[in-house]
Motif scaffolding. Structure first.
Motif, PDB file in Angstrom:
ATOM      1  N   LEU A   1       9.845  33.607   2.811  1.00 31.87           N
ATOM      2  CA  LEU A   1      11.138  34.192   3.129  1.00 31.87           C
ATOM      3  C   LEU A   1      12.041  34.213   1.897  1.00 31.87           C
ATOM      4  O   LEU A   1      12.717  35.218   1.614  1.00 31.87           O
ATOM      5  N   LYS A   2      12.050  33.095   1.147  1.00 30.38           N
ATOM      6  CA  LYS A   2      12.841  33.036  -0.087  1.00 30.38           C
ATOM      7  C   LYS A   2      12.375  34.086  -1.083  1.00 30.38           C
ATOM      8  O   LYS A   2      13.185  34.748  -1.731  1.00 30.38           O
ATOM      9  N   GLU A   3      11.062  34.227  -1.207  1.00 26.15           N
ATOM     10  CA  GLU A   3      10.522  35.203  -2.156  1.00 26.15           C
ATOM     11  C   GLU A   3      10.927  36.619  -1.772  1.00 26.15           C
ATOM     12  O   GLU A   3      11.295  37.433  -2.628  1.00 26.15           O
ATOM     13  N   GLN A   4      10.858  36.913  -0.469  1.00 24.69           N
ATOM     14  CA  GLN A   4      11.235  38.252  -0.025  1.00 24.69           C
ATOM     15  C   GLN A   4      12.706  38.520  -0.292  1.00 24.69           C
ATOM     16  O   GLN A   4      13.080  39.616  -0.736  1.00 24.69           O
ATOM     17  N   ARG A   5      13.552  37.532  -0.065  1.00 23.76           N
ATOM     18  CA  ARG A   5      14.990  37.703  -0.331  1.00 23.76           C
ATOM     19  C   ARG A   5      15.253  37.869  -1.825  1.00 23.76           C
ATOM     20  O   ARG A   5      16.107  38.666  -2.229  1.00 23.76           O
ATOM     21  N   PHE A   6      14.515  37.119  -2.635  1.00 18.92           N
ATOM     22  CA  PHE A   6      14.638  37.221  -4.086  1.00 18.92           C
ATOM     23  C   PHE A   6      14.274  38.630  -4.553  1.00 18.92           C
ATOM     24  O   PHE A   6      15.011  39.254  -5.336  1.00 18.92           O
ATOM     25  N   LEU A   7      13.154  39.157  -4.055  1.00 21.51           N
ATOM     26  CA  LEU A   7      12.719  40.498  -4.442  1.00 21.51           C
ATOM     27  C   LEU A   7      13.680  41.570  -3.931  1.00 21.51           C
ATOM     28  O   LEU A   7      13.955  42.550  -4.621  1.00 21.51           O
ATOM     29  N   ASP A   8      14.201  41.372  -2.720  1.00 21.48           N
ATOM     30  CA  ASP A   8      15.173  42.325  -2.174  1.00 21.48           C
ATOM     31  C   ASP A   8      16.433  42.357  -3.030  1.00 21.48           C
ATOM     32  O   ASP A   8      16.996  43.430  -3.286  1.00 21.48           O
ATOM     33  N   ASP A   9      16.898  41.177  -3.469  1.00 22.53           N
ATOM     34  CA  ASP A   9      18.091  41.113  -4.316  1.00 22.53           C
ATOM     35  C   ASP A   9      17.835  41.760  -5.673  1.00 22.53           C
ATOM     36  O   ASP A   9      18.722  42.415  -6.242  1.00 22.53           O
TER      37      ASP A   9
ATOM     38  N   SER B   1       0.848  -1.191   0.000  1.00 20.71           N
ATOM     39  CA  SER B   1       0.000   0.000   0.000  1.00 20.71           C
ATOM     40  C   SER B   1       0.884   1.241   0.000  1.00 20.71           C
ATOM     41  O   SER B   1       2.030   1.214   0.452  1.00 20.71           O
ATOM     42  N   ARG B   2       0.337   2.329  -0.489  1.00 21.71           N
ATOM     43  CA  ARG B   2       1.008   3.623  -0.446  1.00 21.71           C
ATOM     44  C   ARG B   2       0.145   4.546   0.407  1.00 21.71           C
ATOM     45  O   ARG B   2      -1.078   4.584   0.251  1.00 21.71           O
ATOM     46  N   VAL B   3       0.769   5.275   1.304  1.00 22.11           N
ATOM     47  CA  VAL B   3       0.037   6.183   2.173  1.00 22.11           C
ATOM     48  C   VAL B   3       0.366   7.617   1.778  1.00 22.11           C
ATOM     49  O   VAL B   3       1.526   8.042   1.853  1.00 22.11           O
ATOM     50  N   LEU B   4      -0.656   8.339   1.340  1.00 24.22           N
ATOM     51  CA  LEU B   4      -0.487   9.757   1.037  1.00 24.22           C
ATOM     52  C   LEU B   4      -0.675  10.530   2.332  1.00 24.22           C
ATOM     53  O   LEU B   4      -1.544  10.226   3.139  1.00 24.22           O
ATOM     54  N   CYS B   5       0.154  11.535   2.531  1.00 22.05           N
ATOM     55  CA  CYS B   5       0.119  12.270   3.792  1.00 22.05           C
ATOM     56  C   CYS B   5       0.240  13.769   3.543  1.00 22.05           C
ATOM     57  O   CYS B   5       1.118  14.215   2.806  1.00 22.05           O
ATOM     58  N   LEU B   6      -0.656  14.526   4.154  1.00 19.80           N
ATOM     59  CA  LEU B   6      -0.600  15.986   4.101  1.00 19.80           C
ATOM     60  C   LEU B   6      -0.528  16.505   5.525  1.00 19.80           C
ATOM     61  O   LEU B   6      -1.429  16.277   6.323  1.00 19.80           O
ATOM     62  N   SER B   7       0.556  17.171   5.856  1.00 20.08           N
ATOM     63  CA  SER B   7       0.758  17.698   7.197  1.00 20.08           C
ATOM     64  C   SER B   7       0.566  19.207   7.194  1.00 20.08           C
ATOM     65  O   SER B   7       1.251  19.925   6.472  1.00 20.08           O
ATOM     66  N   GLU B   8      -0.387  19.679   7.985  1.00 20.69           N
ATOM     67  CA  GLU B   8      -0.612  21.122   8.064  1.00 20.69           C
ATOM     68  C   GLU B   8       0.597  21.829   8.661  1.00 20.69           C
ATOM     69  O   GLU B   8       0.945  22.933   8.243  1.00 20.69           O
ATOM     70  N   GLY B   9       1.247  21.175   9.621  1.00 21.97           N
ATOM     71  CA  GLY B   9       2.433  21.782  10.229  1.00 21.97           C
ATOM     72  C   GLY B   9       3.542  21.968   9.216  1.00 21.97           C
ATOM     73  O   GLY B   9       4.157  23.029   9.133  1.00 21.97           O
ATOM     74  N   ARG B  10       3.782  20.930   8.421  1.00 17.67           N
ATOM     75  CA  ARG B  10       4.821  21.034   7.393  1.00 17.67           C
ATOM     76  C   ARG B  10       4.409  22.021   6.303  1.00 17.67           C
ATOM     77  O   ARG B  10       5.236  22.756   5.778  1.00 17.67           O
ATOM     78  N   GLU B  11       3.115  22.021   5.978  1.00 13.36           N
ATOM     79  CA  GLU B  11       2.610  22.941   4.965  1.00 13.36           C
ATOM     80  C   GLU B  11       2.867  24.386   5.393  1.00 13.36           C
ATOM     81  O   GLU B  11       3.333  25.212   4.597  1.00 13.36           O
TER      82      GLU B  11
ATOM     83  N   LYS C   1       5.113  25.420   7.546  1.00 13.14           N
ATOM     84  CA  LYS C   1       6.557  25.649   7.588  1.00 13.14           C
ATOM     85  C   LYS C   1       7.103  25.920   6.194  1.00 13.14           C
ATOM     86  O   LYS C   1       7.906  26.838   5.995  1.00 13.14           O
ATOM     87  N   GLU C   2       6.664  25.111   5.210  1.00 13.42           N
ATOM     88  CA  GLU C   2       7.149  25.288   3.849  1.00 13.42           C
ATOM     89  C   GLU C   2       6.663  26.600   3.254  1.00 13.42           C
ATOM     90  O   GLU C   2       7.393  27.261   2.512  1.00 13.42           O
TER      91      GLU C   2
END
Length: 200
Positions: free
Chosen positions: A143-151, A124-134, A136-137
């Motif tokens: 943060l990456k987008e803000q740094r990209f725009l700042d650069d 079996s394959r278990v699909l998993c969606l974590s709100e905590g990880r979501e 965090k990502e």
């Protein structure tokens, strides 16, 4: 380490630090096979592995020794289930933190986990969606987008001040930014507007 259903350790084994996990797997399984009859009334424990140890050879060994197992897949398969993940919070089973219950409702929770079991060949394959990880990502992407725009803003200021004048050099700097932020840059179209001398 082997733990019981409540998470309490039953026994453990410490290996030399200079050995990789795949090299110690066979020894671990042989010991578990031996100790299962003594410590766990003959019940083989569930083997939980990360993707680093889940090679084809290791999985074959585990199957040959008839251990139940759960593993993080080495290849990314989430793209094959885009539609399922779109409706995960409505159609997956919801596991609420701090409880032992699994529900199919939509009760509010700060960091719930949603799971769905899909039968596949020989398992079996278990699909998993974590709100905590979501969350965090998403925060990391913001943060990456803000740094990209700042650069980009810094590059623009440098061009306006005349520190960078040649089109080729501007293009090189833009290319470096795209290499530094590939997951963000793909959502942006960057255009160079040249002055009358076509220098900047």
């Amino acid at each position: 380490m082997v733990v019981d259903d409540a998470g309490f350790p039953i026994f453990s084994q410490i290996y030399e630090g200079n050995k990789s996990e795949p090299e110690t797997l066979k020894d671990i399984l042989e010991r578990l096979n031996k100790d299962a009859s003594l410590e766990m009334a003959g019940n083989l424990p569930m083997i939980a592995m990360d993707r680093g140890i889940a090679t084809k050879d290791n999985l074959k060994l585990i199957k040959e020794m008839e251990f139940p197992y759960i593993v993080v897949e080495r290849r990314a398969v989430e793209k094959e289930y885009v539609e399922e993940f779109k409706e995960a919070k409505e159609t997956f089973e919801k596991i609420t933190p701090g409880t032992n219950c699994v529900s199919s409702g939509t009760e509010s929770s700060k960091e719930s986990v949603y799971v769905k079991k899909i039968p596949i060949e020989k398992g079996s394959r278990v699909l998993c969606l974590s709100e905590g990880r979501e969350k965090k990502e998403m925060a990391m992407d913001e943060l990456k987008e803000q740094r990209f725009l700042d650069d980009l803003k810094r590059l623009r200021r440098s061009v306006k001040k005349g520190n960078i004048q040649l089109v080729e050099k501007v293009g090189i700097r833009v290319g470096r930014l795209k290499e530094r932020y590939p997951s963000i840059a793909r959502y942006y179209d960057i255009h160079l507007n040249l002055d009358e001398d076509e220098k900047r």
